[in-house]
Scaffold this active site. Structure first.
Site, mmCIF file in Angstrom:
data_model
loop_
_atom_site.group_PDB
_atom_site.id
_atom_site.type_symbol
_atom_site.label_atom_id
_atom_site.label_comp_id
_atom_site.label_asym_id
_atom_site.label_seq_id
_atom_site.Cartn_x
_atom_site.Cartn_y
_atom_site.Cartn_z
ATOM 1 N N CYS A 142 -0.999 6.227 8.904
ATOM 2 C CA CYS A 142 -1.375 4.895 8.407
ATOM 3 C C CYS A 142 -2.574 5.074 7.503
ATOM 4 O O CYS A 142 -2.607 6.007 6.704
ATOM 5 C CB CYS A 142 -1.660 3.941 9.572
ATOM 6 S SG CYS A 142 -3.009 4.448 10.668
ATOM 7 N N ARG A 146 0.832 -1.205 0.000
ATOM 8 C CA ARG A 146 0.000 0.000 0.000
ATOM 9 C C ARG A 146 0.865 1.253 0.000
ATOM 10 O O ARG A 146 0.536 2.255 -0.635
ATOM 11 C CB ARG A 146 -0.950 -0.005 1.201
ATOM 12 C CG ARG A 146 -2.089 -0.998 1.071
ATOM 13 C CD ARG A 146 -2.998 -0.974 2.276
ATOM 14 N NE ARG A 146 -3.660 0.305 2.458
ATOM 15 C CZ ARG A 146 -4.396 0.632 3.515
ATOM 16 N NH1 ARG A 146 -4.547 -0.237 4.499
ATOM 17 N NH2 ARG A 146 -4.971 1.805 3.602
#
Length: 276
Positions: free
Chosen positions: A234, A174
């Site tokens: 995050c 990611r």
């Protein structure tokens, strides 16, 4: 009390009048997370005397972003419902692969409340044959007033101009953009200048936290300077809390960008970087 607690130490503390153990399992807005019902799991079996924090609802429900820091009145109401006082010693645990007790720890610190986290969480508690209790929690309400923040928060505006080192807790796929973001409104990639430490790197294979020396090595390997300011990010501010707690364990206070990639990645005017 503010740090990491072993199952053995907690077992010896059970029954103390000033002890409050809180289940901080959280699952509702983490893409790809296994479907769980924290309340049902708690009532099926929890550490004796524990109460359910209900972290899923300890958020700013008026904010369109997921899991954002709750407003002070809600936090004070929740603490009062759980029976927290100024003298309460709090221990947090969870039943989540995302180590959501770290998020609870950060939220509590944002309102001046210190807590410890159970190393190995309830999985190791059960594996060691320690007692569990079924049923809902019972608590006598108290009066509770939040204190000054003991943690550090960063906003989108802060991040646009930050000179702090940025460390991203998401997976490498990611972070690099090799894998599309699970939220379709968010672009792939990461913030300019960010370094990547997938949050699982702070744990041993058996789920316990690494030693302080090994935690420092994780930061060093990622190219981060522990002598300089740092901010964690995050997907939605949950696993970034793992990085913040890891820093705390080695005496380095790290800020947290609460909107994280869910906010940054969805803005058309924010820079995104692909690759390592």
């Amino acid at each position: 009390m503010d740090g990491l607690l072993s199952t053995e130490t907690l077992a010896g503390m059970l029954g103390a009048e000033d002890l409050l153990v809180l289940d901080a399992t959280y699952t509702s807005t983490i893409p790809g997370a296994a479907k769980q019902d924290p309340r049902a799991e708690f009532e099926a079996g929890h550490i004796p005397g524990a109460r359910l924090l209900d972290l899923d609802t300890l958020v700013d429900a008026g904010n369109p972003l997921p899991s954002m820091l709750p407003k002070r009145p809600l936090f004070e109401e929740r603490m009062a419902q759980l029976g927290v006082t100024a003298d309460t010693r709090i221990v947090l645990y969870d039943n989540s692969p995302h180590h959501t007790a770290c998020r609870a720890w950060w939220v509590l610190r944002m309102f001046g409340v210190n807590a410890a986290i159970l190393d190995g969480s309830i999985g190791h508690w059960r594996a060691e044959g320690r007692p569990v209790q079924a049923g809902p929690h019972l608590a006598a309400a108290t009066d509770f007033t939040a204190g000054a923040p003991a943690a550090r928060l960063r906003t989108l505006d802060d991040m646009r101009t930050t000179t702090e080192q940025i460390v991203d807790a998401r997976s490498a796929a990611r972070f690099t953009g090799e894998e599309a973001d699970p939220r379709p409104e968010c672009a792939a990639g990461h913030m300019p200048g960010a370094k990547n430490i997938p949050y699982g790197r702070f744990f041993e294979a058996d789920g316990h936290w690494k030693s302080p020396e090994a935690i420092r090595a994780v930061f060093d390997t990622a190219g981060l300077n522990l002598a300089a300011p740092m901010v964690a990010t995050c997907g939605s501010g949950i696993t970034a809390s793992v990085i913040v707690f890891a820093g705390h364990l080695i005496g380095h206070e790290i800020a947290l960008y609460d909107g994280s990639w869910t906010e940054w990645g969805a803005h058309a005017d924010t820079a995104k970087v692909l690759g390592a």
